[in-house]
Design an enzyme around this catalytic site. Structure first.
Site: not given
Lengths: 310, 310
Positions: A177, A207, A229, A231
């Site tokens: 991300t 997510g 991290g 989701g």
């Protein structure tokens, strides 16, 4: 005196120094520096935190090293489905987009949705139609092709197990991300997050990245937050807003709130996550319970900081 | 002694007594009673709050009077795109689904996602594929056809203005949602929400109903919440979780928290909304700042309550 600041992340996960080459490490660091510097220059010229986080995320999206935009991973069908969101802490306006293909910069689409539609959250084909109507840049599938991501995909397809595979290595791949948070010279906070999802993801999974409150949140009265991290857990725990709610309702500091969320609430359930946050006083928190998080920050009176490991 | 309770809603908006016939009013009330009674019977036989809210919402989805499931409104393309979510206050597990067509009961799909997938939130075609894999019931387009909804749609298409039209009448149409919250005999809370979206909606718009924290939230330590109203604002204000956060972090009662969210926070920005909530002590709040909200509740030691107007 001007009091401005910006922090960015390129994902958290099991990033091991032992698996990194000096060249790769240098590439990651200079990529983070490029994005941070552009955001910082925007803030320095008295432009908005919204412009700064949008631009920083756009640059990270254009970099194949990160799982967002150009570097997005492959879905089960071999496509690149991207999600993004942006929030303005001054107005609490927000724009969210999920499951879009061929959009060069999903973060620009999120901002467009915030500013040019009557909606907050658009998805899939409809969101692409909205992007086309507003002349946003589309790229062909080849633009998103990356040899390394493709080998991850083939490997995942062969095992048909990535989603369930909780080996350290696969976790690194999953948690890709990018995000940015900033405070501008007028005291306005903003946050943005963008992702290329999970390798081999199926069933139109969404997510936390496009969800306000889960992956992204900004409010001038408290803070701006971007998460990276697991989701699924962020969706259930409303993580980004939780940091803000703790500050507002418990009257605790940004650092206390962020630490409580990542190191107590998330660690208790053994979920590996990280987040970056900035508050109205220009305090910056970059907290994670994983081996590493690609991250960088700079603020008034403080030198640039670029880190990967703990 | 067993202490159980359930509350349901069928949407809030400008529901005017002057525009209602006695027959229509009776129909709405008996429909609410049917759904509530089924949920109540489930709780009374010591089954879970999760089963109760799922069943109550399923019954409302099967009723063409409400904008969810069978009664879903038409999108711009003349389709029925539905969203739903469910959350278990005991485990904080959740299931969310958006933009699905032809699924008879989106709330059943939300629960299936929660229990049978590794994900929390599935969307569109992928979610339909997941539903088919698990043998969920699909219905043809004709099942969702309703003369009244179709005339709303044609009217909206002709004006091409429903989305921006803030006349009282159109607001009623827009705010269609159903939801349920319950406390079972083991002290577990649960919440579920389902919607058929907005008439003439475009661009793959997603509202608050499928989003944990925005339209739905449940946590045994605080409360279970289901919202109805301006989805765009709920997304930005993380409304359902906000009620829980206020209770947890400010240590105030359910009623104080719900009132603060609906009558102070939402009213301040002139957004018309409502929510139903229940806490671990079996307190029930059904609060709205609109002319009416279709709602009903029953709990240990208290008679059934079915109301439409203030």
């Amino acid at each position: 005196m001007k009091n401005i600041g910006i922090a960015i992340h390129g994902g958290a996960g099991t990033i091991l120094k032992s698996k990194m080459t000096p060249q790769k490490e240098a590439d990651f660091k200079s990529s983070l520096e490029d994005a941070l510097t552009e955001g910082w220059n925007i803030l320095n010229s008295n432009k908005s935190s919204l412009d700064a986080v949008e631009r920083a995320v756009e640059i990270l999206e254009n970099n194949p090293l990160f799982n967002a935009g150009k570097g997005s991973v492959f879905t089960h069908e071999g496509k690149h489905e991207m999600d993004a969101s942006i929030m303005d802490g001054k107005t609490l306006n927000a724009g969210c987009v999920s499951s879009v293909c061929n959009i060069k910069n999903p973060v620009l689409l999120a901002r467009l949705i915030m500013e040019k539609s009557d909606f907050v959250y658009l998805n899939g084909k409809g969101a692409e139609e909205f992007a086309a109507k507003h002349n946003l840049v589309f790229e062909k599938n080849e633009y998103f092709f990356d040899e390394y991501r493709y080998s991850q995909y083939l490997n995942a397809l062969e095992k048909d197990s990535v989603i369930l595979d909780h080996s350290d290595e696969d976790k690194t791949k999953k948690f890709g991300t990018v995000g940015a948070v900033a405070l501008d010279s007028k005291g306005n906070l903003a946050a943005a997050t963008s992702t290329g999802g999970m390798t081999n993801k199926k069933f139109g999974r969404i997510g936390d990245s496009p969800i306000i409150g889960a992956g992204t949140y900004a409010n001038n009265f408290t803070c701006a937050v971007s998460c990276t991290g697991n989701g699924e857990y962020f969706l259930r725990s409303v993580t980004a807003y939780d940091v803000s709610a703790l500050m507002e309702y418990r009257n605790i500091s940004l650092n206390e709130a962020a630490k409580f969320v990542v190191q107590v609430k998330l660690k208790a359930i053994k979920k590996k996550n990280g987040l970056i946050a900035i508050d109205k006083y220009n305090n910056i928190s970059m907290i994670f319970n994983t081996k590493g998080m690609y991250r960088a920050s700079i603020k008034t009176g403080k030198d640039i900081e670029i880190k990967i490991y703990k």
